[in-house]
Design an enzyme around this catalytic site. Sequence first.
Site, PDB file in Angstrom:
ATOM      1  N   LYS A 121       4.017   5.227   4.697  1.00 11.26           N
ATOM      2  CA  LYS A 121       3.065   4.662   5.847  1.00 11.26           C
ATOM      3  C   LYS A 121       2.866   5.622   6.988  1.00 11.26           C
ATOM      4  O   LYS A 121       1.811   5.793   7.157  1.00 11.26           O
ATOM      5  CB  LYS A 121       3.762   3.505   6.254  1.00 11.26           C
ATOM      6  N   ASP A 139       0.959  -1.558   6.643  1.00  9.48           N
ATOM      7  CA  ASP A 139       2.155  -2.307   7.420  1.00  9.48           C
ATOM      8  C   ASP A 139       2.189  -3.769   7.233  1.00  9.48           C
ATOM      9  O   ASP A 139       1.181  -4.212   6.199  1.00  9.48           O
ATOM     10  CB  ASP A 139       1.721  -1.663   8.902  1.00  9.48           C
TER      11      ASP A 139
END
Length: 212
Positions: A121, A139
């Site tokens: 991420k 996320d």
Amino acid sequence: MLTKEETVTAIEVMGEIFPNATTSLTKTDPFHFMLSVILSAQATDKSVNLVTPALFSRYKTPLELANASRAEVEDYIKTIGLYRNKARFLIKCSQELVANFNGEVPQTKKELMSLSGVGRKTANVVLAECFGIPAFAVDTHVSRVAKRLGMVPKTSDVLEIEKILMEKIPQDMWIKAHHRMIFFGRYQCMARNPKCETCPLLEICPEGQSRV
Ligand code: SF4
């Protein structure tokens, strides 16, 4: 499941509600921005933005942070969750930048993910925000919204969500779609009490229809 077209339409609708959706972390140079993203794991962007000005003004370069004392770094970030681990990551990541990348933030996912504290991420966020390289960071908000709306199966893991969304959404929309889904997840489709009654996507949302 939402089709490609329906997925893109949903992203457009989110853009109408949140036309200014963008990163909430203070934008700085790639090195400091990457540190902000590392710090933001399981912490709010707001709490990160409060500590970074002093931290970044004390450590201006990877070399300075690479040689920092852990106790001193901890002191700067102690209001943030997991600060001990994060202080260790910041120092180690800076040491690796100096040793392996001439002190420059690399611009590929693989190289970024070789750095301490940088997962998939974080790498995607850095590529998109610092270098404008299309990437889709998944996320908690992106994941929840995608599942509730049926953009992806409920059982998908992060990697599958990233892959499916990248297939369904045109590449030139990835960065803005990521921001819109985060804002939508933060302010409309919250984890606990999503505002389904006022949601413009209720008509196409299986989860919303089961809730109202
Ligand atoms: Fe989220 Fe409810 Fe809107 Fe569905 S209808 S996207 S669950 S807020």
